[in-house]
Design a protein around this motif. Structure first.
Motif, PDB file in Angstrom:
ATOM      1  N   ILE A 103      -6.526  21.858 -10.183  1.00  0.00           N
ATOM      2  CA  ILE A 103      -7.795  21.374  -9.619  1.00  0.00           C
ATOM      3  C   ILE A 103      -7.697  19.887  -9.327  1.00  0.00           C
ATOM      4  O   ILE A 103      -8.168  19.410  -8.287  1.00  0.00           O
ATOM      5  CB  ILE A 103      -8.967  21.710 -10.567  1.00  0.00           C
ATOM      6  N   ALA A 104      -7.059  19.121 -10.218  1.00  0.00           N
ATOM      7  CA  ALA A 104      -6.876  17.684  -9.989  1.00  0.00           C
ATOM      8  C   ALA A 104      -6.028  17.439  -8.742  1.00  0.00           C
ATOM      9  O   ALA A 104      -6.323  16.536  -7.956  1.00  0.00           O
ATOM     10  CB  ALA A 104      -6.236  17.032 -11.214  1.00  0.00           C
ATOM     11  N   LEU A 105      -4.981  18.236  -8.537  1.00  0.00           N
ATOM     12  CA  LEU A 105      -4.143  18.107  -7.345  1.00  0.00           C
ATOM     13  C   LEU A 105      -4.954  18.379  -6.090  1.00  0.00           C
ATOM     14  O   LEU A 105      -4.916  17.606  -5.125  1.00  0.00           O
ATOM     15  CB  LEU A 105      -2.953  19.069  -7.408  1.00  0.00           C
ATOM     16  N   ARG A 106      -5.737  19.462  -6.095  1.00  0.00           N
ATOM     17  CA  ARG A 106      -6.564  19.792  -4.927  1.00  0.00           C
ATOM     18  C   ARG A 106      -7.607  18.713  -4.662  1.00  0.00           C
ATOM     19  O   ARG A 106      -7.845  18.340  -3.512  1.00  0.00           O
ATOM     20  CB  ARG A 106      -7.217  21.162  -5.114  1.00  0.00           C
ATOM     21  N   ASN A 107      -8.220  18.189  -5.726  1.00  0.00           N
ATOM     22  CA  ASN A 107      -9.215  17.119  -5.562  1.00  0.00           C
ATOM     23  C   ASN A 107      -8.573  15.833  -5.050  1.00  0.00           C
ATOM     24  O   ASN A 107      -9.147  15.122  -4.224  1.00  0.00           O
ATOM     25  CB  ASN A 107      -9.956  16.854  -6.872  1.00  0.00           C
ATOM     26  N   TRP A 108      -7.366  15.533  -5.544  1.00  0.00           N
ATOM     27  CA  TRP A 108      -6.660  14.337  -5.075  1.00  0.00           C
ATOM     28  C   TRP A 108      -6.349  14.447  -3.586  1.00  0.00           C
ATOM     29  O   TRP A 108      -6.552  13.504  -2.827  1.00  0.00           O
ATOM     30  CB  TRP A 108      -5.372  14.146  -5.879  1.00  0.00           C
ATOM     31  N   LEU A 109      -5.863  15.629  -3.185  1.00  0.00           N
ATOM     32  CA  LEU A 109      -5.578  15.838  -1.766  1.00  0.00           C
ATOM     33  C   LEU A 109      -6.845  15.710  -0.926  1.00  0.00           C
ATOM     34  O   LEU A 109      -6.821  15.124   0.153  1.00  0.00           O
ATOM     35  CB  LEU A 109      -4.942  17.210  -1.533  1.00  0.00           C
ATOM     36  N   ALA A 110      -7.955  16.249  -1.441  1.00  0.00           N
ATOM     37  CA  ALA A 110      -9.228  16.180  -0.706  1.00  0.00           C
ATOM     38  C   ALA A 110      -9.716  14.737  -0.587  1.00  0.00           C
ATOM     39  O   ALA A 110     -10.272  14.347   0.439  1.00  0.00           O
ATOM     40  CB  ALA A 110     -10.285  17.036  -1.392  1.00  0.00           C
ATOM     41  N   MET A 112      -7.756  12.027  -0.723  1.00  0.00           N
ATOM     42  CA  MET A 112      -6.743  11.168  -0.128  1.00  0.00           C
ATOM     43  C   MET A 112      -6.648  11.332   1.387  1.00  0.00           C
ATOM     44  O   MET A 112      -6.300  10.384   2.085  1.00  0.00           O
ATOM     45  CB  MET A 112      -5.395  11.521  -0.772  1.00  0.00           C
ATOM     46  N   PHE A 113      -6.924  12.527   1.885  1.00  0.00           N
ATOM     47  CA  PHE A 113      -6.709  12.832   3.297  1.00  0.00           C
ATOM     48  C   PHE A 113      -7.975  13.394   3.932  1.00  0.00           C
ATOM     49  O   PHE A 113      -8.808  13.988   3.252  1.00  0.00           O
ATOM     50  CB  PHE A 113      -5.594  13.880   3.448  1.00  0.00           C
ATOM     51  N   CYS A 114      -8.073  13.241   5.238  1.00  0.00           N
ATOM     52  CA  CYS A 114      -9.147  13.925   5.961  1.00  0.00           C
ATOM     53  C   CYS A 114      -8.830  15.421   5.942  1.00  0.00           C
ATOM     54  O   CYS A 114      -7.724  15.821   5.600  1.00  0.00           O
ATOM     55  CB  CYS A 114      -9.247  13.400   7.396  1.00  0.00           C
ATOM     56  N   ASP A 115      -9.799  16.250   6.309  1.00  0.00           N
ATOM     57  CA  ASP A 115      -9.612  17.703   6.218  1.00  0.00           C
ATOM     58  C   ASP A 115      -8.382  18.190   6.974  1.00  0.00           C
ATOM     59  O   ASP A 115      -7.608  19.000   6.462  1.00  0.00           O
ATOM     60  CB  ASP A 115     -10.855  18.440   6.725  1.00  0.00           C
ATOM     61  N   ALA A 116      -8.184  17.704   8.200  1.00  0.00           N
ATOM     62  CA  ALA A 116      -7.047  18.169   9.004  1.00  0.00           C
ATOM     63  C   ALA A 116      -5.725  17.820   8.327  1.00  0.00           C
ATOM     64  O   ALA A 116      -4.812  18.653   8.251  1.00  0.00           O
ATOM     65  CB  ALA A 116      -7.103  17.572  10.402  1.00  0.00           C
ATOM     66  N   ALA A 117      -5.615  16.608   7.812  1.00  0.00           N
ATOM     67  CA  ALA A 117      -4.378  16.184   7.147  1.00  0.00           C
ATOM     68  C   ALA A 117      -4.184  16.948   5.838  1.00  0.00           C
ATOM     69  O   ALA A 117      -3.067  17.357   5.503  1.00  0.00           O
ATOM     70  CB  ALA A 117      -4.403  14.688   6.885  1.00  0.00           C
ATOM     71  N   ARG A 118      -5.273  17.169   5.103  1.00  0.00           N
ATOM     72  CA  ARG A 118      -5.175  17.909   3.845  1.00  0.00           C
ATOM     73  C   ARG A 118      -4.706  19.341   4.095  1.00  0.00           C
ATOM     74  O   ARG A 118      -3.834  19.847   3.400  1.00  0.00           O
ATOM     75  CB  ARG A 118      -6.522  17.930   3.124  1.00  0.00           C
ATOM     76  N   PHE A 119      -5.271  19.993   5.127  1.00  0.00           N
ATOM     77  CA  PHE A 119      -4.839  21.355   5.454  1.00  0.00           C
ATOM     78  C   PHE A 119      -3.365  21.368   5.842  1.00  0.00           C
ATOM     79  O   PHE A 119      -2.628  22.295   5.510  1.00  0.00           O
ATOM     80  CB  PHE A 119      -5.696  21.952   6.573  1.00  0.00           C
ATOM     81  N   ASP A 120      -2.920  20.325   6.557  1.00  0.00           N
ATOM     82  CA  ASP A 120      -1.517  20.239   6.947  1.00  0.00           C
ATOM     83  C   ASP A 120      -0.626  20.097   5.715  1.00  0.00           C
ATOM     84  O   ASP A 120       0.383  20.804   5.585  1.00  0.00           O
ATOM     85  CB  ASP A 120      -1.308  19.059   7.902  1.00  0.00           C
TER      86      ASP A 120
END
Length: 148
Positions: A103-110, A112-120
């Protein structure tokens, strides 16, 4: 403790998978599944679906992955109390992380990046995990096919 996961050794005799007793019966596992997916026994899959706790995808008893909440290699229990039903993508993506770490990894990605970059980034990580799993599977199947 009806069965035991067998210990596996490599060609040099080193243990590569430890044997563990399975502390529940088939009937207990079936009861656990029916509690997790109510409505599955009557064939009412819309009622038998649950949300993956990580990605919120709806999964049923046929599409879910049964995962150890705390990985065995991180000290998790073998019993039913340590099992959870999550989406297959999240199961592959989570790997050996604990729920808190994942969950911490997913939250960090959310964050750190905009949605498009996070999905990438998440898509690339998922592809890397699938590739690593297929390479590992390929090695195992080749090792089994080589005559001794």
């Amino acid at each position: 403790m009806k069965k035991r996961i067998e210990e596996k050794k490599d060609k040099n005799g080193r243990i590569i998978r430890h044997g563990r007793p399975i502390p529940f019966t088939y009937e207990e596992l079936l009861k656990w599944m029916l509690q997790k997916f109510p409505g599955a026994i009557s064939g009412l899959f819309p009622n038998g679906r649950i949300q993956c706790r990580y990605c919120k995808e709806l999964v049923d008893c046929l599409t879910a992955a049964i995962d150890h909440e705390i990985p065995l290699k991180r000290g998790g229990d073998v019993g039913l109390s340590n099992l959870e039903a999550i989406s297959r993508d999240c199961n592959n993506y989570k790997g050996g992380l604990t729920p808190t770490e994942f969950i911490a990894l997913r939250n960090w990605l959310a964050g750190m990046f905009c949605d498009a970059a996070r999905f990438d980034v998440e898509g690339r990580l998922k592809k890397a995990v699938k590739l690593a799993a297929s390479v590992n599977w390929s090695r195992k199947s080749k090792a089994k096919s080589i005559p001794k």
